[in-house]
Design a protein around this motif. Sequence first.
Motif, PDB file in Angstrom:
ATOM      1  N   GLY A  20      -4.005  -0.389   8.807  1.00 46.03           N
ATOM      2  CA  GLY A  20      -3.112  -0.395   7.661  1.00 46.03           C
ATOM      3  C   GLY A  20      -1.775  -0.998   8.024  1.00 46.03           C
ATOM      4  N   LYS A  21      -1.099  -1.458   7.020  1.00 45.68           N
ATOM      5  CA  LYS A  21       0.176  -2.146   7.217  1.00 45.68           C
ATOM      6  C   LYS A  21       1.289  -1.219   7.695  1.00 45.68           C
ATOM      7  N   TRP A  22       1.282   0.021   7.244  1.00 41.12           N
ATOM      8  CA  TRP A  22       2.469   0.864   7.411  1.00 41.12           C
ATOM      9  C   TRP A  22       2.459   1.780   8.618  1.00 41.12           C
ATOM     10  N   LYS A  23       1.288   2.204   9.102  1.00 46.63           N
ATOM     11  CA  LYS A  23       1.254   3.162  10.208  1.00 46.63           C
ATOM     12  C   LYS A  23       1.973   2.629  11.443  1.00 46.63           C
ATOM     13  N   GLN A  40      15.600   7.490   5.381  1.00 48.40           N
ATOM     14  CA  GLN A  40      15.897   6.452   6.365  1.00 48.40           C
ATOM     15  C   GLN A  40      14.659   5.590   6.634  1.00 48.40           C
ATOM     16  N   LEU A  41      13.513   6.236   6.742  1.00 52.03           N
ATOM     17  CA  LEU A  41      12.267   5.492   6.920  1.00 52.03           C
ATOM     18  C   LEU A  41      11.999   4.591   5.720  1.00 52.03           C
ATOM     19  N   ARG A  42      12.223   5.119   4.545  1.00 57.78           N
ATOM     20  CA  ARG A  42      11.977   4.338   3.320  1.00 57.78           C
ATOM     21  C   ARG A  42      12.870   3.101   3.275  1.00 57.78           C
ATOM     22  N   ARG A  43      14.094   3.226   3.722  1.00 56.91           N
ATOM     23  CA  ARG A  43      15.006   2.070   3.768  1.00 56.91           C
ATOM     24  C   ARG A  43      14.524   1.024   4.772  1.00 56.91           C
ATOM     25  N   GLU A  44      14.032   1.479   5.917  1.00 57.59           N
ATOM     26  CA  GLU A  44      13.552   0.555   6.955  1.00 57.59           C
ATOM     27  C   GLU A  44      12.300  -0.199   6.503  1.00 57.59           C
ATOM     28  N   LEU A  45      11.427   0.489   5.783  1.00 59.46           N
ATOM     29  CA  LEU A  45      10.131  -0.070   5.393  1.00 59.46           C
ATOM     30  C   LEU A  45      10.226  -0.685   4.006  1.00 59.46           C
ATOM     31  N   LYS A  46      10.834  -1.832   3.951  1.00 55.22           N
ATOM     32  CA  LYS A  46      11.033  -2.498   2.663  1.00 55.22           C
ATOM     33  C   LYS A  46       9.682  -2.799   2.013  1.00 55.22           C
ATOM     34  N   GLY A  47       9.561  -2.402   0.752  1.00 57.37           N
ATOM     35  CA  GLY A  47       8.334  -2.667   0.015  1.00 57.37           C
ATOM     36  C   GLY A  47       7.347  -1.514  -0.032  1.00 57.37           C
ATOM     37  N   ILE A  48       7.573  -0.476   0.753  1.00 50.68           N
ATOM     38  CA  ILE A  48       6.650   0.656   0.727  1.00 50.68           C
ATOM     39  C   ILE A  48       6.991   1.557  -0.452  1.00 50.68           C
ATOM     40  N   THR A  49       5.966   2.057  -1.120  1.00 50.06           N
ATOM     41  CA  THR A  49       6.200   2.990  -2.224  1.00 50.06           C
ATOM     42  C   THR A  49       6.365   4.400  -1.666  1.00 50.06           C
ATOM     43  N   GLN A  50       6.948   5.263  -2.473  1.00 44.34           N
ATOM     44  CA  GLN A  50       7.130   6.655  -2.063  1.00 44.34           C
ATOM     45  C   GLN A  50       5.774   7.297  -1.772  1.00 44.34           C
ATOM     46  N   LYS A  51       4.789   7.028  -2.634  1.00 42.28           N
ATOM     47  CA  LYS A  51       3.448   7.598  -2.461  1.00 42.28           C
ATOM     48  C   LYS A  51       2.812   7.122  -1.155  1.00 42.28           C
ATOM     49  N   MET A  52       2.926   5.825  -0.863  1.00 43.07           N
ATOM     50  CA  MET A  52       2.314   5.276   0.349  1.00 43.07           C
ATOM     51  C   MET A  52       2.998   5.813   1.596  1.00 43.07           C
ATOM     52  N   LEU A  53       4.322   5.943   1.576  1.00 42.29           N
ATOM     53  CA  LEU A  53       5.023   6.494   2.730  1.00 42.29           C
ATOM     54  C   LEU A  53       4.598   7.934   2.973  1.00 42.29           C
TER      55      LEU A  53
END
Length: 112
Positions: A20-23, A40-53
């Motif tokens: 997967g792209k995000w792990k 902070q993680l959500r800011r770093e991972l541009k394009g990730i949705t809240q659900k996917m994170l």
Amino acid sequence: MEQQKEFICPFEYALEILSGKWKGLVLFYLGRRGTLRYSQLRRELKGITQKMLTQTLRRLEEEGLIHREVYPVVPPKVEYSLTPKGQSLLPILDALQKWGDEQLRDKAESDL
């Protein structure tokens, strides 16, 4: 009860954990930046949705690669960090970053 998947070889198991792209990106940023909060993680991972994170963090926690610390404060404070098992992946992630950097450099030179 969830049935456990059987793996043909250790390499297949390793790919399953990192698939997967995000792990890999979550592990990479926790390894580079240390303990991070969800936002902070959500800011770093541009394009990730809240659900996917949320799903990605749960899977990594289930695999024992990250630790989730919840603090009993208002508003809720949750921090994520690498476990020793997660830290053991850092040399592999470093090697992937180095390889990617070399490939991007070669690609940029060939595009000239």
